[in-house]
Design a protein around this motif. Structure first.
Motif, mmCIF file in Angstrom:
data_model
loop_
_atom_site.group_PDB
_atom_site.id
_atom_site.type_symbol
_atom_site.label_atom_id
_atom_site.label_comp_id
_atom_site.label_asym_id
_atom_site.label_seq_id
_atom_site.Cartn_x
_atom_site.Cartn_y
_atom_site.Cartn_z
ATOM 1 N N VAL A 67 0.571 15.332 -8.601
ATOM 2 C CA VAL A 67 0.745 15.403 -7.139
ATOM 3 C C VAL A 67 2.184 15.748 -6.757
ATOM 4 N N SER A 68 2.974 16.182 -7.724
ATOM 5 C CA SER A 68 4.399 16.408 -7.461
ATOM 6 C C SER A 68 4.653 17.459 -6.390
ATOM 7 N N ALA A 69 3.734 18.431 -6.256
ATOM 8 C CA ALA A 69 3.936 19.499 -5.267
ATOM 9 C C ALA A 69 2.983 19.360 -4.079
ATOM 10 N N TYR A 70 2.327 18.209 -3.933
ATOM 11 C CA TYR A 70 1.336 18.011 -2.868
ATOM 12 C C TYR A 70 2.005 17.669 -1.540
ATOM 13 N N ASP A 71 1.262 17.949 -0.462
ATOM 14 C CA ASP A 71 1.637 17.434 0.859
ATOM 15 C C ASP A 71 1.235 15.967 0.914
ATOM 16 N N LEU A 72 2.183 15.102 1.269
ATOM 17 C CA LEU A 72 1.963 13.668 1.177
ATOM 18 C C LEU A 72 1.991 13.007 2.545
ATOM 19 N N GLY A 73 1.040 12.091 2.773
ATOM 20 C CA GLY A 73 0.966 11.340 4.016
ATOM 21 C C GLY A 73 1.136 9.857 3.769
ATOM 22 N N ILE A 74 1.606 9.137 4.791
ATOM 23 C CA ILE A 74 1.840 7.709 4.654
ATOM 24 C C ILE A 74 1.822 7.052 6.022
ATOM 25 N N SER A 75 1.430 5.800 6.067
ATOM 26 C CA SER A 75 1.554 4.983 7.278
ATOM 27 C C SER A 75 2.278 3.706 6.900
ATOM 28 N N TYR A 76 3.313 3.386 7.685
ATOM 29 C CA TYR A 76 4.084 2.174 7.441
ATOM 30 C C TYR A 76 3.598 1.014 8.307
ATOM 31 N N ALA A 77 2.518 1.237 9.058
ATOM 32 C CA ALA A 77 2.087 0.234 10.038
ATOM 33 C C ALA A 77 1.564 -1.037 9.376
ATOM 34 N N TYR A 78 0.938 -0.900 8.233
ATOM 35 C CA TYR A 78 0.269 -2.049 7.626
ATOM 36 C C TYR A 78 1.233 -2.937 6.838
ATOM 37 N N SER A 79 2.106 -2.333 6.016
ATOM 38 C CA SER A 79 2.975 -3.117 5.139
ATOM 39 C C SER A 79 4.254 -2.328 4.896
ATOM 40 N N LYS A 80 5.118 -2.275 5.895
ATOM 41 C CA LYS A 80 6.269 -1.371 5.891
ATOM 42 C C LYS A 80 7.202 -1.592 4.696
ATOM 43 N N GLU A 81 7.615 -2.820 4.463
ATOM 44 C CA GLU A 81 8.587 -3.078 3.407
ATOM 45 C C GLU A 81 8.040 -2.718 2.034
ATOM 46 N N ASN A 82 6.783 -3.083 1.768
ATOM 47 C CA ASN A 82 6.192 -2.775 0.466
ATOM 48 C C ASN A 82 5.934 -1.282 0.303
ATOM 49 N N MET A 83 5.566 -0.620 1.392
ATOM 50 C CA MET A 83 5.367 0.825 1.320
ATOM 51 C C MET A 83 6.685 1.531 1.017
ATOM 52 N N GLU A 84 7.759 1.050 1.601
ATOM 53 C CA GLU A 84 9.076 1.646 1.334
ATOM 54 C C GLU A 84 9.461 1.467 -0.132
ATOM 55 N N LYS A 85 9.132 0.279 -0.697
ATOM 56 C CA LYS A 85 9.404 0.054 -2.114
ATOM 57 C C LYS A 85 8.605 1.022 -2.982
ATOM 58 N N PHE A 127 9.953 10.801 -10.099
ATOM 59 C CA PHE A 127 10.060 12.259 -10.083
ATOM 60 C C PHE A 127 11.510 12.734 -9.982
ATOM 61 N N SER A 128 12.418 11.766 -9.770
ATOM 62 C CA SER A 128 13.851 12.092 -9.600
ATOM 63 C C SER A 128 14.064 13.073 -8.444
ATOM 64 N N LYS A 129 13.323 12.871 -7.366
ATOM 65 C CA LYS A 129 13.511 13.710 -6.180
ATOM 66 C C LYS A 129 12.934 13.002 -4.973
ATOM 67 N N GLU A 130 13.337 13.453 -3.800
ATOM 68 C CA GLU A 130 12.809 12.911 -2.554
ATOM 69 C C GLU A 130 11.658 13.779 -2.068
ATOM 70 N N PHE A 131 10.658 13.120 -1.458
ATOM 71 C CA PHE A 131 9.510 13.843 -0.909
ATOM 72 C C PHE A 131 9.606 13.891 0.614
ATOM 73 N N ALA A 132 8.946 14.882 1.187
ATOM 74 C CA ALA A 132 8.806 14.955 2.641
ATOM 75 C C ALA A 132 7.488 14.293 3.010
ATOM 76 N N TRP A 133 7.574 13.137 3.643
ATOM 77 C CA TRP A 133 6.385 12.356 3.967
ATOM 78 C C TRP A 133 5.969 12.588 5.414
#
Length: 531
Positions: free
Chosen positions: A155-173, A182-188
């Motif tokens: 999934v390294s080149a996939y378009d990625l979606g996320i919601s922080y509404a349910y568990s923000k701190e754990n999702m950030e981790k 992956f040693s890189k930042e993704f565009a979420w």
């Protein structure tokens, strides 16, 4: 004289030589004593046998060792009447002593190994005194079911979606863990709710999403999303320590659970293997008075509309009882404790796979059913009366609700019937020969906050008196047939819930008080009084 005859004479002569034999006998007997003392020490350290049992075992072992000693060091080679015959008898006795000594060493080795296995298993399932258990949330990377991706690197080149509404701190981790791998930042692409991120995945707007694995079961319980688990695929999991999952203000445990009443929360984890935070389909309080040998099981419906307690995320929010489990088992314990105005001291948690394995390891159980029905999940025809069930059949028995007129209420009764059957079989002592298989069946599928010492105390108490228990069960009913209402775990849409029935809740409180007061619960006591 033949060589054979010479060998026989030499062999006999060697045994006649006390100096030769005594060296071997001392070595063998010393090894036997060391191994036996080691085994007895291991048994004693297990701390499960009452003193009288341990004393009897030590006495019998001492007598056995004395007999081995007498056999190994017997004389009889003196120059008296019929010396050859006496010598032969002495050789035979010495050989018997040698065989007994070596056999005891073998028994000691096997016993030490088995007890060590038992100690390791108890250690894995229980906690250390004063230990605070870490709570984990599993965050998953999901793709559509027909996607070619099978592992994280896909999934390294996939378009990625996320919601922080349910568990923000754990999702950030989890995001940090994924980007580090992956040693890189993704565009979420961010979404206001988890459901919106799922909708985007299914619509093809996103190739993959990051979501708590426990939330899949929540979505599956909503109309229109029942088949969500067949439409998405989990390709990777991040296990995140949830430092703020719960407020650990649980009840203080009894000082001596063999003399004081206590309450155990039994949770059936809605997973196949792991015991991470998930919905709980089984929510039973087991109220125990060890002095009067009274056990009262109280089942609360999984869809009970209840105010959550004990979770920093959801404290004071209204939700289904089953959803408490996704905020930690302490949330379920505290919430049920508040409902019944009681402290819940312990929990036992088992996954569905663990449940099946345990029943099979016990050799099956006999369960009473108050009606005949077909358990669709296991394909088993249940008859009215006693049914002998294996693990798969027992799971089908406790999960069936659609083929029963009172649905969830019947399922709750069946769950308690199975627990009663397990308690009865365990208390009878007939499963002692199967303990190895029982330990192997549990593994990561069973957990409890009992300490090893507390578990040992309970076993020791039961072995000491082998008493039978008066086991009764009570199912709390809801108000009417349920309704749709808003829940904390599924914001923005009304879902099915079961409103509380105050009469049943109050009667459950009354029954708990009777157990704690040392009274015996009768079938008549289980009937809710009508005005």
């Amino acid at each position: 004289m033949s060589n054979r005859g010479k060998n026989q004479i030499n062999f006999l002569d060697w045994f006649k030589g006390l100096e030769n034999w005594n060296k071997l006998a001392v070595a063998i007997f010393g090894l036997t004593c060391v191994a036996t003392v080691w085994l007895l020490g291991t048994v004693a350290s297990l701390n499960m046998l009452p003193f009288i049992y341990l004393a009897v075992i030590i006495l019998l072992v001492a007598l056995f060792l004395f007999g081995v000693f007498k056999a190994l060091f017997i004389t009889g080679f003196d120059k008296k009447k019929k010396p050859k015959k006496k010598a032969k008898y002495a050789v035979i006795i010495r050989l018997v002593g040698l065989v007994l000594a070596l056999s005891l060493v073998l028994v000691d080795a096997v016993g030490i190994s088995m007890i060590s296995q038992l100690q390791d298993a108890i250690g894995d399932m229980t906690i250390s005194s004063g230990e605070d258990e870490a709570t984990y949330e599993v965050i998953g990377v999901y793709v559509r079911a027909d996607d070619k991706a099978d592992e994280l690197k896909d999934v390294s080149a996939y378009d990625l979606g996320i919601s922080y509404a349910y568990s923000k701190e754990n999702m950030e981790k989890a995001v940090g863990m994924m980007e580090k791998s992956f040693s890189k930042e993704f565009a979420w692409d961010e979404y206001d709710t988890v459901v919106e991120s799922v909708d985007a995945l299914l619509a093809g707007d996103e190739d993959a999403i990051l979501m708590s694995t426990s939330y899949i079961a929540v979505i599956a319980g909503v109309e229109g999303y029942e088949d969500i688990e067949t439409k998405v695929k989990l390709v990777y999991e991040f296990q995140v320590e949830d430092e703020n999952a719960t407020v650990l203000n649980l009840a203080t445990k009894p000082e001596d659970m063999t003399k004081e009443s206590f309450i155990v929360y039994v949770s059936g984890n809605d997973t196949n293997y792991s015991l991470t935070n998930q919905r709980s389909d089984v929510n039973i309080l087991v109220v125990v008075n060890p002095v009067t040998k009274q056990v009262l099981m109280i089942n609360t419906p999984r869809d009970y509309y209840i105010q959550l307690t004990g979770s920093q995320k959801a404290d004071g929010e209204w939700d289904k009882l089953t959803h408490c489990g996704i905020y930690g088992i302490e949330c379920s314990m505290a919430t049920l404790g508040d409902l019944y105005d009681q402290d819940v001291h312990y929990y036992t948690q088992v996954s569905f796979v663990g449940f099946k394995r345990l029943i099979d390891a016990m050799g099956g159980i006999t369960v009473y059913s108050d009606a005949s029905f077909f358990a669709a999940e296991s394909g088993t025809q249940i008859k009215k009366g006693d049914n002998y069930l294996n693990g798969e059949e027992a799971l089908g028995f406790v999960r069936e609700r659609h083929n029963l007129p009172d649905g969830d209420n019947a399922r709750g009764r069946h769950q308690m019937a199975v627990i009663k059957a397990i308690i009865n079989k365990a208390a009878s002592g007939t499963i002692l020969t199967k303990y190895g298989a029982i330990l192997d069946s549990m593994g990561s599928c069973f957990g409890t906050n009992l300490t090893a010492d507390e578990a040992s105390d309970l076993v020791k108490m039961q072995l000491a008196d082998m008493a039978s228990w008066n086991i009764k069960s009570f199912s709390v009913m809801g108000e009417g047939y349920g309704e749709k209402n808003y829940t904390y775990s599924y914001p923005g849409r009304k879902v099915y819930v079961l409103p509380q029935n105050a009469d049943y809740v109050d009667h459950a409180k009354h029954l708990i008080d009777k157990v704690f007061d040392g009274e015996t619960i009768t079938d008549e006591d289980l009937v809710v009084p009508t005005e």
